[in-house]
Structures are given as C-alpha cells and as structure tokens.
Design a protein around this motif. Structure first.
Motif, short mmCIF file in Angstrom:
data_model
loop_
_atom_site.label_atom_id
_atom_site.label_comp_id
_atom_site.label_asym_id
_atom_site.label_seq_id
_atom_site.Cartn_x
_atom_site.Cartn_y
_atom_site.Cartn_z
N ASP A 285 6.32 5.15 -0.51
CA ASP A 285 6.76 3.92 -1.17
C ASP A 285 5.52 3.19 -1.68
O ASP A 285 4.70 2.71 -0.89
N GLU A 287 5.06 0.35 -2.83
CA GLU A 287 4.92 -1.05 -2.43
C GLU A 287 4.26 -1.20 -1.07
O GLU A 287 3.77 -2.28 -0.74
N ARG A 288 4.22 -0.11 -0.30
CA ARG A 288 3.58 -0.15 1.02
C ARG A 288 2.13 0.33 0.98
O ARG A 288 1.43 0.27 1.99
N GLU A 290 -1.70 0.34 0.57
CA GLU A 290 -2.76 -0.66 0.65
C GLU A 290 -4.06 -0.21 0.01
O GLU A 290 -4.87 -1.05 -0.41
N VAL A 384 -1.20 3.52 3.80
CA VAL A 384 -0.05 2.62 3.74
C VAL A 384 -0.14 1.58 4.85
O VAL A 384 -1.03 1.64 5.72
N ASP A 385 0.79 0.62 4.85
CA ASP A 385 0.65 -0.57 5.68
C ASP A 385 0.83 -0.35 7.17
O ASP A 385 0.53 -1.23 7.98
N ASP A 386 1.30 0.84 7.60
CA ASP A 386 1.40 1.09 9.04
C ASP A 386 0.19 1.83 9.59
O ASP A 386 0.19 2.27 10.73
#
Length: 450
Positions: A285, A287-288, A290, A384-386
């Motif tokens: 995704d 949008e996730r 970074e 990604v953000d995670d």
C-alpha cells in the motif's frame, strides 16, 4: 587512427549480404520498435511544436512526415520523424561504460533518405547497420559525457555516415558529409543537467536534421574538413580525446542494444521493473510507505538520481522521465510506467508527489563495476510504517541484451503504441512488412505510416 576516410570506407563496404541472420533480425526489431514509438508520439504537444516549425520552413518533397499525409524534404522529415521516435523516451539504448546513446535516433534520418532515393528494404537494413555500428563504437571508445558534451554529438556523426550511405555518396563525398556534420554540430551536455525541459526529447532530432543536411550539402559538391578527427583543434583534441574504432562490416553492435519495457530513462529500467514486481508480489500500500531507497551504479545516480540536478522537483513530463524518484514513485503507486504516467494529472497527484520526496538514490561502487561489466544492477528497499522493509535486487530487465525481447514482446509493445491509430489489419500489415522488409521497397513501409 580513426579518420573520416575510415568511416566512409566502412560504410561503403557494408552490404546486406555481410549481415548475419541474427543482425538482420535485430535490426528489424529495432525498426518496428522505432515505428511503434513514433506512432505513439504523434499526438504529443512537443511533436506538434516541431511539426508546425517544419511546416513553416519546409517545402514539398519526396519524404513523408509520418502520420500527416504530407511529403517534404529529407532534412525536414528527419527532424520531425526523429522527434516522434525519440520524444516519449521509450526508444532503444546502447550500453557502454561511459556513454548511453540511443541508436534508434538514426532510424528516421536513414529512412527519409532511403525513401527519397527509392531504396530497397535490404539496402535500408545495410544503412541502418552502419548507423548502429558507428554509434555503438563511438559510445564504447569515445565517450563524451564526462567532457561536457551530449551523446547526440555521436549521433550527428553516425547519422551522417548512414544517411550518406543511403544517399549513395561516393567515398570522398561521404568524407565531406561526415566532416561537415562532425565539425559544425556538437551539442552541450547542459541539455540533460540541471532543470530539464522539452529540448531533451528533441535534441537528437536536431542532430538527425543536421546530419541529413550535411549529406545533401556534400552531394551537391560542398567540401568539408575531412581531417575532422585528427586535425588541429579537431574532434579528438576538443571533443573526445584520443580513440580508435574497431568497425566490423558484420555490424554486430546492434546485438548490444537494449529495448525498453517501461516508458522510462534507460538507467531506470531495472529499478522500475524491480519495484513493479515488488509492489505486486507484496501487495504494498503506497500510502503506508515511509521511504524508498535505491542502490545503483554511477551513471544512474549521476544522470537521473540527482548528481546533475534536483530530481525531486518534478512538475513536467521532461523532468519526470529523467527523475528516478518520480519514476519509482509512480511505478509503485500504479504498478506500471506507461505514457499515461507522464500526464500532468498523474505527475501532480498528491500521493506521488509525497512519495517521491521519500526516495533516496545511493551510488554503490560494486554496482558500478557490475554495470561496467555488462549488467544493469539495482537494489530497491521499500520501508513501510510498521517497520517492514521489502527488498528486490535486479541484475537486468526484460529488454536488456542478456534478456532480449522476443518478436512477440515487441509486437505487443508495438500494438500498445499504435492501437488508438490503426486497426488490427493495418497493424498486422506494418509488422509483416517490417519482418519481411528485404522483400519490399522502403516506400512500401513508410506509406503505411500515413
């Protein structure tokens, strides 16, 4: 010592019969690829600018302005038709350690002269082979990028040599044509540094025009500086430094030429293919995301990674297809990179503009060594953000000389470029004519481009 006499003698010695089956086949593939891309660029705004300019100064003649139904001079046709082949940045490339020119920049110039002269398809292939061999040898042995010159400085020499061959110039006339072209028309690298604009996609068309004009001048009796390369203040002293070409009448340099799978700058192909595969395989995704980090070789980092200007400020098509941050971001968001990726609406999307600011491009000496050994390496990390980081590593891409496109691949690419203009039967006629070009006249082929 490389001289105009050597180039002229080489061109006169190349014949269709001297070309192997694989060389003939690859030349036909390059021809079909160029024509398809040209059709795809016929509605571009920049193509229209060149067309209106040509219409103002050019009269009638024997050469088609592709897609227009109009005939003009070979000089004007070389300018406009080369713009069509080059503008989308979807053309082929020759991969050399210090230079990456686009030999298909020669195609329209040779076709225009061959059309005017009533040449056969076999004669066309021989002249195209000359262009690809000269362009490849210059790129490999006489790179000029590091000295501040644009690669179309090579193109004006290769196109003059090949177009002069198609015109039927004798050896002395051909020496004069090469001398005029190579002395008078050397292009600065500033075209592709700093702020990029539309001239980037038209510079080779200008070189093609100048090459054909030089050929016509020589045919009408104009003498040129035949000591172009070795003379005092000549090409070797001012432009390239010392070099020696190893020209082979078998013209196998075309086998070292790549074709593009994606509408993207040459050095971006592996990275773009990698991020498309990564996005699809991992269902990322955007949008996730970074951060996107690309490890690449020197040329890619220099030209499209930020070494020759800001590649994060992207507002236009010309800037976008010369920016690794943009191309990687758009490819991740869309899962592809096509003509539509460079429309103003696509470029200015908030998601893409946000994402390209997260892209960093790092030069890696090991990858540079691998590139200079023939690979086109890229290592892409997407964070990604995670905290997950997805990685893909590539050594080449579909279309690289080590993974050449098949006829089926190129026909599919051709159809994607031409479906909006020609119906299936017409597309099939063009493909069949190119594949059997030795059994046709050049006029048979170009007539299909109206």
């Amino acid at each position: 010592m490389t001289t105009t006499a050597e180039l002229a003698a080489f061109a006169r010695d190349v014949e269709y019969e001297s070309l192997s089956g694989p060389v003939r086949d690859e030349l036909k593939k390059r021809l079909l690829d160029s024509l398809g891309i040209a059709v795809g660029a016929m509605e571009a705004e920049t193509s229209a600018v060149v067309r209106s300019t040509v219409d103002e100064y050019a009269g009638d003649g024997d050469c088609r302005l592709w897609g227009s139904g109009r005939h003009t001079s070979p000089v004007a046709a070389a300018m406009y038709n080369t713009t069509l082949v080059r503008y989308l940045d979807y053309m082929d490339s020759f991969l050399a350690p210090g230079e990456t020119p686009h030999p298909s920049d020669n195609v329209a110039a040779v076709l225009a002269v061959a059309e005017q002269q009533g040449r056969s398809g076999a004669e066309l292939l021989a002249s195209l082979a000359v262009a690809y061999e000269v362009q490849g040898e210059l790129a490999w042995n006489a790179p000029v990028r590091g000295r501040g010159w644009d690669h179309v400085t090579h193109t004006v020499v290769s196109a003059a040599t090949a177009a002069g061959d198609a015109r039927g110039l004798d050896t002395e006339q051909l020496r004069n044509a090469i001398g005029i072209a190579g002395t008078a028309h050397n292009a600065l690298r500033v075209t592709r540094t700093g702020g990029i604009n539309e001239w980037k996609g038209v510079a080779s068309a200008n070189a093609a025009r100048n090459a054909v004009h030089s050929v016509v001048l020589a045919d009408h009796g104009m003498e040129g500086p035949v000591d172009l390369f070795e003379g005092q203040k000549g090409w070797k002293e001012v432009i390239s430094g010392p070099f020696q070409l190893d020209l082979d009448t078998g013209c196998e340099r075309v086998l070292d030429t790549m074709t593009k799978r994606y509408v993207a700058e040459t050095y971006a192909q592996s990275a773009v293919e990698g991020i498309v595969e990564l996005a699809a395989g991992e269902d990322i995704d955007h949008e996730r995301v970074e951060a996107i980090t690309l490890q690449t070789f020197h040329g890619a980092a220099l030209i499209i990674g930020g070494g020759e200007g800001n590649r994060h400020d992207v507002q236009t098509k010309a800037q976008a297809d010369h920016s690794l941050p943009y191309m990687l971001s758009a490819a991740l968001v869309d899962g592809e990179l096509t003509r539509e990726s460079y429309t103003p609406e696509r470029i200015h999307r908030e998601g893409v503009q946000r994402l390209l600011e997260t892209v960093s491009v790092d030069e890696d000496d090991t990858l540079t060594e691998r590139f200079e050994a023939g690979a086109m390496p890229a290592i892409v990390d997407v964070a990604v953000d995670d905290g997950t980081v997805y990685r893909v590593e590539k050594d080449a891409f579909a279309g690289h000389p080590s993974k050449p496109m098949s006829w089926d691949d190129l026909v599919a690419k051709f159809e994607s470029m031409t479906a909006d203009r020609y119906d299936e039967a017409h597309r099939d006629r063009i493909v069949e004519t190119v594949r059997g070009i030795e059994d046709h006249e050049v006029a048979d082929l170009v007539a299909l481009l109206d």
